[in-house]
Design a protein around this motif. Structure first.
Motif, PDB file in Angstrom:
ATOM      1  N   THR A  20       0.834  -1.104   0.112  1.00  0.00           N
ATOM      2  CA  THR A  20       0.003  -0.232  -0.130  1.00  0.00           C
ATOM      3  C   THR A  20       0.709   1.085  -0.043  1.00  0.00           C
ATOM      4  OG1 THR A  20      -1.810   1.195   1.078  1.00  0.00           O
ATOM      5  CG2 THR A  20      -0.024   0.309   2.533  1.00  0.00           C
ATOM      6  N   GLY A  21       0.353   2.406  -0.296  1.00  0.00           N
ATOM      7  CA  GLY A  21       0.990   3.570  -0.276  1.00  0.00           C
ATOM      8  C   GLY A  21       0.962   4.313   0.876  1.00  0.00           C
ATOM      9  N   GLY A  22       1.637   5.312   1.066  1.00  0.00           N
ATOM     10  CA  GLY A  22       1.676   6.019   2.343  1.00  0.00           C
ATOM     11  C   GLY A  22       1.463   7.583   2.312  1.00  0.00           C
ATOM     12  N   PRO A  23       0.843   8.073   3.206  1.00  0.00           N
ATOM     13  CA  PRO A  23       0.142   7.746   4.302  1.00  0.00           C
ATOM     14  C   PRO A  23      -1.081   7.023   3.843  1.00  0.00           C
ATOM     15  CG  PRO A  23       0.161  10.082   4.368  1.00  0.00           C
ATOM     16  CD  PRO A  23       0.744   9.648   3.228  1.00  0.00           C
ATOM     17  N   PRO A  24      -1.530   6.037   4.533  1.00  0.00           N
ATOM     18  CA  PRO A  24      -2.753   5.111   4.079  1.00  0.00           C
ATOM     19  C   PRO A  24      -3.796   6.030   4.660  1.00  0.00           C
ATOM     20  CG  PRO A  24      -1.790   4.090   6.030  1.00  0.00           C
ATOM     21  CD  PRO A  24      -0.626   5.132   5.758  1.00  0.00           C
ATOM     22  N   SER A  25      -4.861   6.115   3.742  1.00  0.00           N
ATOM     23  CA  SER A  25      -6.228   6.713   3.886  1.00  0.00           C
ATOM     24  C   SER A  25      -7.059   5.889   5.072  1.00  0.00           C
ATOM     25  CB  SER A  25      -7.218   7.049   2.897  1.00  0.00           C
ATOM     26  OG  SER A  25      -7.283   5.589   2.650  1.00  0.00           O
ATOM     27  N   GLY A  26      -8.019   6.618   5.411  1.00  0.00           N
ATOM     28  CA  GLY A  26      -8.932   6.022   6.850  1.00  0.00           C
ATOM     29  C   GLY A  26      -9.478   4.717   5.904  1.00  0.00           C
ATOM     30  N   ILE A  27      -9.972   4.678   4.781  1.00  0.00           N
ATOM     31  CA  ILE A  27     -10.505   3.570   3.993  1.00  0.00           C
ATOM     32  C   ILE A  27      -9.426   2.339   3.871  1.00  0.00           C
ATOM     33  CG2 ILE A  27     -11.270   2.898   1.888  1.00  0.00           C
ATOM     34  CD1 ILE A  27     -12.555   5.458   1.585  1.00  0.00           C
ATOM     35  N   VAL A  28      -8.284   2.882   3.677  1.00  0.00           N
ATOM     36  CA  VAL A  28      -7.154   1.544   3.617  1.00  0.00           C
ATOM     37  C   VAL A  28      -6.675   1.248   4.921  1.00  0.00           C
ATOM     38  CG1 VAL A  28      -4.445   1.484   2.951  1.00  0.00           C
ATOM     39  CG2 VAL A  28      -6.186   2.605   1.379  1.00  0.00           C
ATOM     40  N   ARG A  29      -6.882   2.083   6.050  1.00  0.00           N
ATOM     41  CA  ARG A  29      -6.659   1.613   7.186  1.00  0.00           C
ATOM     42  C   ARG A  29      -7.531   0.461   7.703  1.00  0.00           C
ATOM     43  NH1 ARG A  29      -4.965   6.588   8.271  1.00  0.00           N
ATOM     44  NH2 ARG A  29      -6.529   7.394   9.204  1.00  0.00           N
ATOM     45  N   ARG A  30      -8.776   0.860   7.338  1.00  0.00           N
ATOM     46  CA  ARG A  30     -10.033   0.019   7.482  1.00  0.00           C
ATOM     47  C   ARG A  30      -9.914  -1.417   6.652  1.00  0.00           C
ATOM     48  NH1 ARG A  30     -15.835   0.299   8.133  1.00  0.00           N
ATOM     49  NH2 ARG A  30     -16.459  -1.800   8.368  1.00  0.00           N
ATOM     50  N   LEU A  31      -9.434  -1.434   5.641  1.00  0.00           N
ATOM     51  CA  LEU A  31      -9.273  -2.523   4.837  1.00  0.00           C
ATOM     52  C   LEU A  31      -8.065  -3.273   5.522  1.00  0.00           C
ATOM     53  CD1 LEU A  31      -9.683  -1.078   1.353  1.00  0.00           C
ATOM     54  CD2 LEU A  31     -11.396  -2.643   2.528  1.00  0.00           C
ATOM     55  N   LEU A  32      -7.004  -2.842   5.713  1.00  0.00           N
ATOM     56  CA  LEU A  32      -5.946  -3.307   6.392  1.00  0.00           C
ATOM     57  C   LEU A  32      -6.010  -4.112   7.702  1.00  0.00           C
ATOM     58  CD1 LEU A  32      -2.686  -0.730   5.792  1.00  0.00           C
ATOM     59  CD2 LEU A  32      -3.494  -2.747   4.689  1.00  0.00           C
ATOM     60  N   SER A  33      -7.061  -3.525   8.412  1.00  0.00           N
ATOM     61  CA  SER A  33      -7.492  -4.198   9.572  1.00  0.00           C
ATOM     62  C   SER A  33      -8.252  -5.375   9.426  1.00  0.00           C
ATOM     63  CB  SER A  33      -8.531  -3.461  10.496  1.00  0.00           C
ATOM     64  OG  SER A  33      -9.834  -3.058   9.922  1.00  0.00           O
ATOM     65  N   LEU A  34      -8.561  -5.776   8.272  1.00  0.00           N
ATOM     66  CA  LEU A  34      -9.382  -7.039   7.784  1.00  0.00           C
ATOM     67  C   LEU A  34      -8.277  -8.169   7.398  1.00  0.00           C
ATOM     68  CD1 LEU A  34     -12.039  -5.662   5.689  1.00  0.00           C
ATOM     69  CD2 LEU A  34     -12.376  -6.160   8.134  1.00  0.00           C
ATOM     70  N   SER A  35      -7.141  -7.738   7.455  1.00  0.00           N
ATOM     71  CA  SER A  35      -5.967  -8.829   6.683  1.00  0.00           C
ATOM     72  C   SER A  35      -5.366  -9.306   8.020  1.00  0.00           C
ATOM     73  CB  SER A  35      -5.252  -7.978   5.816  1.00  0.00           C
ATOM     74  OG  SER A  35      -4.144  -8.809   5.392  1.00  0.00           O
ATOM     75  N   ARG A  36      -4.665 -10.594   7.885  1.00  0.00           N
ATOM     76  CA  ARG A  36      -3.776 -11.165   8.683  1.00  0.00           C
ATOM     77  C   ARG A  36      -2.443 -11.451   7.947  1.00  0.00           C
ATOM     78  NH1 ARG A  36      -6.241 -13.019  13.272  1.00  0.00           N
ATOM     79  NH2 ARG A  36      -4.719 -14.274  13.802  1.00  0.00           N
ATOM     80  N   ALA A  37      -2.296 -10.765   6.964  1.00  0.00           N
ATOM     81  CA  ALA A  37      -1.097 -10.970   6.259  1.00  0.00           C
ATOM     82  C   ALA A  37       0.207 -10.381   7.108  1.00  0.00           C
ATOM     83  CB  ALA A  37      -1.032  -9.944   4.927  1.00  0.00           C
ATOM     84  N   ARG A  38       1.175 -11.288   6.908  1.00  0.00           N
ATOM     85  CA  ARG A  38       2.579 -11.139   7.676  1.00  0.00           C
ATOM     86  C   ARG A  38       3.310 -10.125   7.334  1.00  0.00           C
ATOM     87  NH1 ARG A  38       3.595 -14.926  11.555  1.00  0.00           N
ATOM     88  NH2 ARG A  38       5.213 -13.454  12.089  1.00  0.00           N
ATOM     89  N   ASP A  39       3.343 -10.063   5.832  1.00  0.00           N
ATOM     90  CA  ASP A  39       4.392  -9.080   5.240  1.00  0.00           C
ATOM     91  C   ASP A  39       3.652  -8.074   4.611  1.00  0.00           C
ATOM     92  OD1 ASP A  39       6.253 -10.794   5.518  1.00  0.00           O
ATOM     93  OD2 ASP A  39       5.913 -11.867   3.721  1.00  0.00           O
ATOM     94  N   LEU A  40       4.004  -6.700   4.911  1.00  0.00           N
ATOM     95  CA  LEU A  40       3.372  -5.542   4.458  1.00  0.00           C
ATOM     96  C   LEU A  40       4.576  -4.726   3.757  1.00  0.00           C
ATOM     97  CD1 LEU A  40       0.758  -3.333   5.636  1.00  0.00           C
ATOM     98  CD2 LEU A  40       2.781  -2.384   5.299  1.00  0.00           C
ATOM     99  N   VAL A  41       4.338  -4.257   2.507  1.00  0.00           N
ATOM    100  CA  VAL A  41       5.110  -3.185   1.735  1.00  0.00           C
ATOM    101  C   VAL A  41       4.391  -1.784   1.771  1.00  0.00           C
ATOM    102  CG1 VAL A  41       6.513  -2.945  -0.470  1.00  0.00           C
ATOM    103  CG2 VAL A  41       6.018  -5.224   0.411  1.00  0.00           C
ATOM    104  N   LEU A  42       5.418  -0.740   1.992  1.00  0.00           N
ATOM    105  CA  LEU A  42       5.001   0.614   2.014  1.00  0.00           C
ATOM    106  C   LEU A  42       5.649   1.199   1.092  1.00  0.00           C
ATOM    107  CD1 LEU A  42       3.197   2.698   3.282  1.00  0.00           C
ATOM    108  CD2 LEU A  42       5.252   3.275   4.617  1.00  0.00           C
ATOM    109  N   LEU A  43       4.802   1.697   0.086  1.00  0.00           N
ATOM    110  CA  LEU A  43       5.324   2.412  -1.200  1.00  0.00           C
ATOM    111  C   LEU A  43       5.816   4.052  -0.855  1.00  0.00           C
ATOM    112  CD1 LEU A  43       2.994   1.131  -3.675  1.00  0.00           C
ATOM    113  CD2 LEU A  43       5.317   0.060  -3.247  1.00  0.00           C
ATOM    114  N   ASP A  44       6.833   4.182  -0.675  1.00  0.00           N
ATOM    115  CA  ASP A  44       7.058   5.641  -0.186  1.00  0.00           C
ATOM    116  C   ASP A  44       6.700   6.624  -1.289  1.00  0.00           C
ATOM    117  OD1 ASP A  44       8.234   7.797   1.320  1.00  0.00           O
ATOM    118  OD2 ASP A  44      10.166   7.472   0.544  1.00  0.00           O
TER     119      ASP A  44
END
Length: 303
Positions: free
Chosen positions: A95-119
């Motif tokens: 995901t990109g940064g900073p994540p919007s409220g919508i993206v944070r909501r979607l991220l909360s549904l995931s149990r993925a162990r790896d996360l990549v932030l696009l600066d």
């Protein structure tokens, strides 16, 4: 092999995702196991650019779906329903940064162990927010993909990888470089901190002094402002259909680029590396905020 789901909200984030997946980082050795959820904004120009980027990604073997969260009733619940299975099935999120409220909501549904932030220049605070564990007692591995990794301050355990824009250079470059000067616009006159009248006058002055030919518009610039720039500065206003890095690599490009905002120095020197194009910044038009009244007619460019 890990399945990857990317959530992007801007053309710059989308380009970052393609660089991470297909460039020197090689984040997606099997593009078919990488999918992009494109969260559309209301802005029509950005929507068009994101649609064009989605077509480009599909051409590279990466699936891309468009999700209209903001332009339709119950957009978020519909997006959650559509993306839910993909979120739960992905072992890696991008995901990109900073994540919007919508993206944070979607991220909360995931149990993925790896996360990549696009600066996009704001990774320092964003990384701290998205590095929270997906479940109590289980840490999330965080990678920040950036063209300036040496400038980042990251949470403990996070790692960085470098975005060289090598994929875009190989895919679209090298551009034809021609004599002259092009200006690169900014949306600061629309977002509030910059006086639109001063901005317009400075562009007219620069166009006259430097004999500039083109003005590359920011995707959020007001059409009325662009009309005035074309009229008074006598510049050919270009509204890119793809991110500016790709637009310039496709060429032709002037041998000198003048940015009206310092943000052009974040990515363009990397994207245009080896082309001989000189990139400088002129911020006089945006450094002194304020509004002028009454509005005066700007001077026309001298010939």
């Amino acid at each position: 092999m890990t399945r990857t789901l990317a959530l992007v909200e801007s053309p710059a984030q989308f380009l970052g995702l393609l660089e991470w997946a297909l460039g020197e980082r090689g984040g997606a050795p099997d593009p078919g196991r990488c999918e992009v959820g494109v969260l559309l904004p209301r802005d029509p120009v950005t929507r068009r650019q994101l649609g064009a980027m989605a077509e480009l990604a599909r051409g590279e073997g990466i699936g891309a779906g468009l999700y209209d969260l903001r332009g339709v009733p119950a957009g978020l619940p519909r997006a959650v329903a559509a993306l839910g299975p993909r979120l739960t099935g992905a072992g890696r999120l991008v995901t990109g940064g900073p994540p919007s409220g919508i993206v944070r909501r979607l991220l909360s549904l995931s149990r993925a162990r790896d996360l990549v932030l696009l600066d996009d220049g704001t990774a320092n605070p964003a990384a701290a927010r998205v590095a929270r564990p997906p479940a109590p007692g289980h840490g999330r591995r965080v990678e920040v993909f950036s063209c300036r990794p040496e400038s980042l301050r990251l949470p403990p355990g996070a790692v960085t990888s470098r975005n060289t824009y090598g994929w875009a250079r190989q895919r679209y470059g090298p551009p034809q470089v021609r004599p002259g000067v092009d200006l690169i616009g900014t949306s600061l006159a629309e977002s509030g901190p910059t006086d639109p009248e001063r901005y317009l006058r400075e562009i007219v002055r620069l166009a006259d002094e430097l004999n500039a030919e083109r003005y590359f518009a920011h995707r959020r610039e007001d059409p009325d402002m662009l009309r005035l720039i074309a009229e008074y500065a006598e510049l050919d206003v270009v509204r890119p259909e793809l991110p500016l890095e790709i637009e310039l690599l496709r060429g032709p490009v002037a041998e000198t680029l003048i940015g009206l905002s310092a943000t052009v120095l974040h990515t363009l020197p990397h994207a245009l590396a080896g082309t001989g194009v000189e990139i400088t910044v002129h911020t006089d038009a945006v450094d002194r905020p304020g509004r002028t009244s009454p509005r005066r007619q700007p001077p026309s460019r001298k010939r």
